[in-house]
Design a protein around this motif. Structure first.
Motif, PDB file in Angstrom:
ATOM      1  N   GLU A 238       0.985  -1.517   0.143  1.00  0.00           N
ATOM      2  CA  GLU A 238      -0.120  -0.298  -0.032  1.00  0.00           C
ATOM      3  C   GLU A 238       0.726   1.269   0.352  1.00  0.00           C
ATOM      4  OE1 GLU A 238      -2.540  -0.511   3.501  1.00  0.00           O
ATOM      5  OE2 GLU A 238      -3.156  -1.919   2.705  1.00  0.00           O
TER       6      GLU A 238
ATOM      7  N   PHE B  22      -2.163  -0.291  -3.798  1.00  0.00           N
ATOM      8  CA  PHE B  22      -3.445   0.291  -3.016  1.00  0.00           C
ATOM      9  C   PHE B  22      -2.467   1.657  -3.591  1.00  0.00           C
ATOM     10  CE2 PHE B  22      -4.600   3.879  -0.036  1.00  0.00           C
ATOM     11  CZ  PHE B  22      -5.460   4.495  -0.374  1.00  0.00           C
ATOM     12  N   ILE B  23      -3.088   3.143  -4.156  1.00  0.00           N
ATOM     13  CA  ILE B  23      -2.149   4.106  -3.568  1.00  0.00           C
ATOM     14  C   ILE B  23      -3.610   5.394  -3.608  1.00  0.00           C
ATOM     15  CG2 ILE B  23      -2.476   4.445  -5.995  1.00  0.00           C
ATOM     16  CD1 ILE B  23       0.541   5.541  -6.191  1.00  0.00           C
ATOM     17  N   ASP B  24      -2.540   6.405  -2.634  1.00  0.00           N
ATOM     18  CA  ASP B  24      -3.814   7.148  -1.952  1.00  0.00           C
ATOM     19  C   ASP B  24      -2.729   9.084  -2.962  1.00  0.00           C
ATOM     20  OD1 ASP B  24      -1.311   8.484  -0.737  1.00  0.00           O
ATOM     21  OD2 ASP B  24      -2.830   8.110   1.306  1.00  0.00           O
ATOM     22  N   SER B  25      -3.347  10.283  -2.859  1.00  0.00           N
ATOM     23  CA  SER B  25      -2.813  11.480  -3.134  1.00  0.00           C
ATOM     24  C   SER B  25      -1.672  11.865  -3.025  1.00  0.00           C
ATOM     25  CB  SER B  25      -4.223  11.983  -2.866  1.00  0.00           C
ATOM     26  OG  SER B  25      -4.191  12.096  -2.403  1.00  0.00           O
ATOM     27  N   GLU B  26      -1.332  11.032  -1.781  1.00  0.00           N
ATOM     28  CA  GLU B  26       0.114  11.333  -1.348  1.00  0.00           C
ATOM     29  C   GLU B  26       1.314  10.575  -1.999  1.00  0.00           C
ATOM     30  OE1 GLU B  26       1.816  13.826   1.066  1.00  0.00           O
ATOM     31  OE2 GLU B  26      -0.566  14.653   1.472  1.00  0.00           O
TER      32      GLU B  26
ATOM     33  N   ARG C 113       4.763   8.158   1.848  1.00  0.00           N
ATOM     34  CA  ARG C 113       5.226   8.990   0.221  1.00  0.00           C
ATOM     35  C   ARG C 113       6.292   9.364   0.259  1.00  0.00           C
ATOM     36  NH1 ARG C 113       6.648  13.380  -1.819  1.00  0.00           N
ATOM     37  NH2 ARG C 113       4.966  14.781  -2.786  1.00  0.00           N
TER      38      ARG C 113
ATOM     39  N   VAL D 223      -7.036   5.487 -10.231  1.00  0.00           N
ATOM     40  CA  VAL D 223      -6.983   6.115  -9.602  1.00  0.00           C
ATOM     41  C   VAL D 223      -5.899   7.371 -10.575  1.00  0.00           C
ATOM     42  CG1 VAL D 223      -5.191   7.127  -7.329  1.00  0.00           C
ATOM     43  CG2 VAL D 223      -6.351   5.225  -6.804  1.00  0.00           C
TER      44      VAL D 223
ATOM     45  N   SER E 268      -6.958  10.589 -11.849  1.00  0.00           N
ATOM     46  CA  SER E 268      -6.618  11.745 -11.601  1.00  0.00           C
ATOM     47  C   SER E 268      -5.778  12.508 -12.683  1.00  0.00           C
ATOM     48  CB  SER E 268      -5.937  11.174 -10.358  1.00  0.00           C
ATOM     49  OG  SER E 268      -4.024  10.246 -11.271  1.00  0.00           O
TER      50      SER E 268
ATOM     51  N   ASP F 287       1.171   5.193   0.377  1.00  0.00           N
ATOM     52  CA  ASP F 287      -0.103   6.026   0.975  1.00  0.00           C
ATOM     53  C   ASP F 287       0.590   6.976   1.606  1.00  0.00           C
ATOM     54  OD1 ASP F 287       1.117   4.688   3.265  1.00  0.00           O
ATOM     55  OD2 ASP F 287      -1.110   3.736   3.586  1.00  0.00           O
ATOM     56  N   ILE F 288       0.259   7.880   2.382  1.00  0.00           N
ATOM     57  CA  ILE F 288       1.028   8.744   2.939  1.00  0.00           C
ATOM     58  C   ILE F 288       2.325   8.437   4.172  1.00  0.00           C
ATOM     59  CG2 ILE F 288      -0.602   8.684   5.473  1.00  0.00           C
ATOM     60  CD1 ILE F 288      -0.150  12.019   5.477  1.00  0.00           C
TER      61      ILE F 288
ATOM     62  N   VAL G 158      -5.124   0.222  -8.533  1.00  0.00           N
ATOM     63  CA  VAL G 158      -4.644   1.296  -8.736  1.00  0.00           C
ATOM     64  C   VAL G 158      -4.283   2.123 -10.269  1.00  0.00           C
ATOM     65  CG1 VAL G 158      -1.570   1.751  -8.865  1.00  0.00           C
ATOM     66  CG2 VAL G 158      -2.888  -0.081  -6.868  1.00  0.00           C
TER      67      VAL G 158
END
Length: 104
Positions: A25, A57-61, A31, A92, A96, A27-28, A89
């Motif tokens: 994952e 999983f990937i988040d905005s950070e 990062r 996203v 984006s 994420d923040i 993934v």
């Protein structure tokens, strides 16, 4: 709590390219490590490929760290690609608009 990610690094047959293989994952919590690994790779390579095949999983950070890599490539004239994103993934990256950057 253990980190839920790893960032491996390989060297391609072409000595000017580095392949980064994060997993888990992104994420923040990952990062800063992802960003630092990308920056470090540009120190020895003129092409950096980030292979997301094992990222779940990937988040905005973390996405921001990848975009930072793209910006470094643009500024320095280097190559930067993000490849092999799976399912969520890839969604996203596509939603984006980042995948368009990484494919150019």
């Amino acid at each position: 709590m253990a980190d839920s990610y790893q960032i491996g690094q390989d060297y391609a047959a072409d000595p000017t390219a580095t392949i980064l293989r994060p997993s888990g994952e992104l994420d923040i919590n990952s990062r800063d490590d992802l960003h630092a690994t990308i920056v470090e790779a540009f120190g020895t390579a003129t092409r950096v490929v980030v292979d997301l095949a094992d990222v779940t999983f990937i988040d905005s950070e973390a996405l921001g760290a990848l975009i930072d890599g793209y910006n470094i490539a643009v500024t320095t004239g280097a190559g930067f690609r993000v490849v092999n994103a799976k399912a969520g993934v890839a969604r996203v990256l596509n939603v984006s608009g980042a995948q368009e950057l990484f494919d150019s």
